[in-house]
Write an enzyme that holds these catalytic residues in place. Structure first.
Site, PDB file in Angstrom:
ATOM      1  N   PHE A   2       0.948  -1.137   0.017  1.00 21.62           N
ATOM      2  CA  PHE A   2       0.247  -0.468   0.204  1.00 21.62           C
ATOM      3  C   PHE A   2       0.485   1.434   0.074  1.00 21.62           C
ATOM      4  O   PHE A   2       2.086   0.947   0.272  1.00 21.62           O
ATOM      5  CB  PHE A   2      -0.693   0.163   1.422  1.00 21.62           C
ATOM      6  CG  PHE A   2      -1.367  -1.809   1.381  1.00 21.62           C
ATOM      7  CD1 PHE A   2      -2.994  -1.254   0.680  1.00 21.62           C
ATOM      8  CD2 PHE A   2      -1.206  -2.344   1.921  1.00 21.62           C
ATOM      9  CE1 PHE A   2      -3.599  -3.004   0.633  1.00 21.62           C
ATOM     10  CE2 PHE A   2      -1.708  -4.036   2.000  1.00 21.62           C
ATOM     11  CZ  PHE A   2      -3.091  -3.317   1.280  1.00 21.62           C
ATOM     12  N   SER A  47      -7.041  -7.222  -1.345  1.00 21.97           N
ATOM     13  CA  SER A  47      -6.261  -6.551   0.016  1.00 21.97           C
ATOM     14  C   SER A  47      -6.426  -5.576   0.120  1.00 21.97           C
ATOM     15  O   SER A  47      -7.230  -4.858  -1.087  1.00 21.97           O
ATOM     16  CB  SER A  47      -5.049  -7.397   0.125  1.00 21.97           C
ATOM     17  OG  SER A  47      -4.574  -8.382   0.196  1.00 21.97           O
ATOM     18  N   CYS A  54      -3.284  -5.227   7.269  1.00 15.79           N
ATOM     19  CA  CYS A  54      -4.588  -5.868   5.209  1.00 15.79           C
ATOM     20  C   CYS A  54      -4.509  -7.183   5.798  1.00 15.79           C
ATOM     21  O   CYS A  54      -4.362  -8.347   6.320  1.00 15.79           O
ATOM     22  CB  CYS A  54      -2.560  -6.460   4.689  1.00 15.79           C
ATOM     23  SG  CYS A  54      -2.992  -6.727   2.946  1.00 15.79           S
ATOM     24  N   THR A  56      -7.960  -9.327   3.986  1.00 14.41           N
ATOM     25  CA  THR A  56      -8.244 -10.171   2.527  1.00 14.41           C
ATOM     26  C   THR A  56     -10.141  -9.909   2.513  1.00 14.41           C
ATOM     27  O   THR A  56     -10.512 -10.776   3.452  1.00 14.41           O
ATOM     28  CB  THR A  56      -8.478 -11.435   2.332  1.00 14.41           C
ATOM     29  OG1 THR A  56      -6.606 -11.763   2.346  1.00 14.41           O
ATOM     30  CG2 THR A  56      -9.168 -12.876   0.862  1.00 14.41           C
ATOM     31  N   ALA A  70      -7.592 -12.451  11.892  1.00 15.73           N
ATOM     32  CA  ALA A  70      -7.309 -13.817  12.681  1.00 15.73           C
ATOM     33  C   ALA A  70      -7.029 -13.015  14.410  1.00 15.73           C
ATOM     34  O   ALA A  70      -7.491 -12.210  14.278  1.00 15.73           O
ATOM     35  CB  ALA A  70      -6.210 -13.637  11.862  1.00 15.73           C
ATOM     36  N   HIS A 108       1.332  -4.849   7.602  1.00 14.10           N
ATOM     37  CA  HIS A 108       1.741  -5.261   8.729  1.00 14.10           C
ATOM     38  C   HIS A 108       1.398  -4.735   9.886  1.00 14.10           C
ATOM     39  O   HIS A 108       3.004  -3.678  10.043  1.00 14.10           O
ATOM     40  CB  HIS A 108       2.752  -6.292   8.053  1.00 14.10           C
ATOM     41  CG  HIS A 108       2.784  -6.857   7.279  1.00 14.10           C
ATOM     42  ND1 HIS A 108       4.133  -7.928   6.098  1.00 14.10           N
ATOM     43  CD2 HIS A 108       1.210  -7.782   6.229  1.00 14.10           C
ATOM     44  CE1 HIS A 108       3.001  -8.472   4.861  1.00 14.10           C
ATOM     45  NE2 HIS A 108       1.805  -8.072   5.709  1.00 14.10           N
ATOM     46  N   THR A 154       4.636  11.971   8.827  1.00 13.28           N
ATOM     47  CA  THR A 154       6.291  12.610   8.696  1.00 13.28           C
ATOM     48  C   THR A 154       5.861  12.186  10.647  1.00 13.28           C
ATOM     49  O   THR A 154       5.155  13.403  10.655  1.00 13.28           O
ATOM     50  CB  THR A 154       6.565  13.624   8.229  1.00 13.28           C
ATOM     51  OG1 THR A 154       5.984  13.289   6.436  1.00 13.28           O
ATOM     52  CG2 THR A 154       7.835  13.495   7.897  1.00 13.28           C
TER      53      THR A 154
END
Length: 237
Positions: A2, A47, A54, A56, A70, A108, A154
């Site tokens: 991404f 995704s 991320c 699905t 999960a 992640h 930033t």
């Protein structure tokens, strides 16, 4: 992959605990609505970044979609605290024609951070954040990138000793991300720039190859400490 440029803000309209006998774990299914603008080209298995995580796509309609979360994801992110009616940042995975206006974001989440304070600065807002896992601060540097709830921002200041870092949201960004509506005590998902991890691993591997595994960490610590000392001197002086 991404960019950290949030495309739209969706709304959680349903949360359903998954059946362990069919899902393989005590996860949760999220239904997210008000997402028509990012679903015109969606397909099952695509995704989508939800608050920087991320996930699905398992089902979709013209303006809503479902994703499974999960147990490990629930533990590592703020998705487990979502309620019906909560808003979330959404971004589709990059395509070959995507402009890379933010930075490389994996989706992640490394940890969550608590908002310590929100301070107005003109029409901007400065957020001070304290990560749950303090060790991630070694990868967060002033003027570097960090991803908060999926938004590429930033870093404006870091204090390793006190365990916090700051980012600033300009007026335009405040209208585009959910973070602007959060208050002290709320949690945000944090993904650090993967480049820092890669550099550290590469340098460590090189030093281990020349100095051995026992000597490499000591040399690396000296390098880091020297850089920190020089930075502190420049700030004071």
């Amino acid at each position: 992959m991404f960019t950290g440029l949030v495309e739209t803000i969706g709304t959680v309209t349903a949360l359903v605990d998954l059946d362990p006998s069919t899902s393989g774990g005590n996860g949760t299914s999220l239904t997210i609505s008000n997402a028509a603008s990012i679903l015109s080209d969606v397909a099952l298995g695509d995704s989508i970044s939800v608050n920087g995580t991320c996930l699905t796509v398992t089902e979709f309609e013209p303006s809503s979609f479902k994703v499974g979360v999960a147990p490990e994801t629930l533990r590592r992110t703020n998705l487990g605290s979502l309620k019906e009616g909560d808003n979330v940042n959404l971004e589709r995975a990059v395509s070959a024609t995507t402009r890379m206006g933010g930075h490389f974001v994996q989706g992640h989440v490394d940890t969550v951070a608590s908002i310590s304070s929100v301070t107005p600065d003109g029409n901007a807002l400065t957020f001070r954040l304290s990560p749950r896992e303090k060790e991630v601060l070694r990868y967060i540097v002033e003027k570097g990138y960090v991803t908060l709830d999926g938004a590429s921002l930033t870093v404006t200041q870091v204090n390793d000793a006190q365990g916090w870092f700051e980012v600033m949201l300009i007026a335009y960004t405040q209208e585009k991300v959910v973070t602007a509506a959060k208050k002290p005590g709320d949690w945000v998902n944090v993904e650090i720039d993967v480049v820092g991890k890669i550099v550290e691993k590469s340098v460590t591997a090189y030093l281990e190859g020349t100095l051995g595994k026992e000597g490499a960490p000591a040399i690396l610590d000296k390098i880091v400490n020297r850089l920190v000392d020089e930075k502190l001197k420049s700030i004071k002086g």
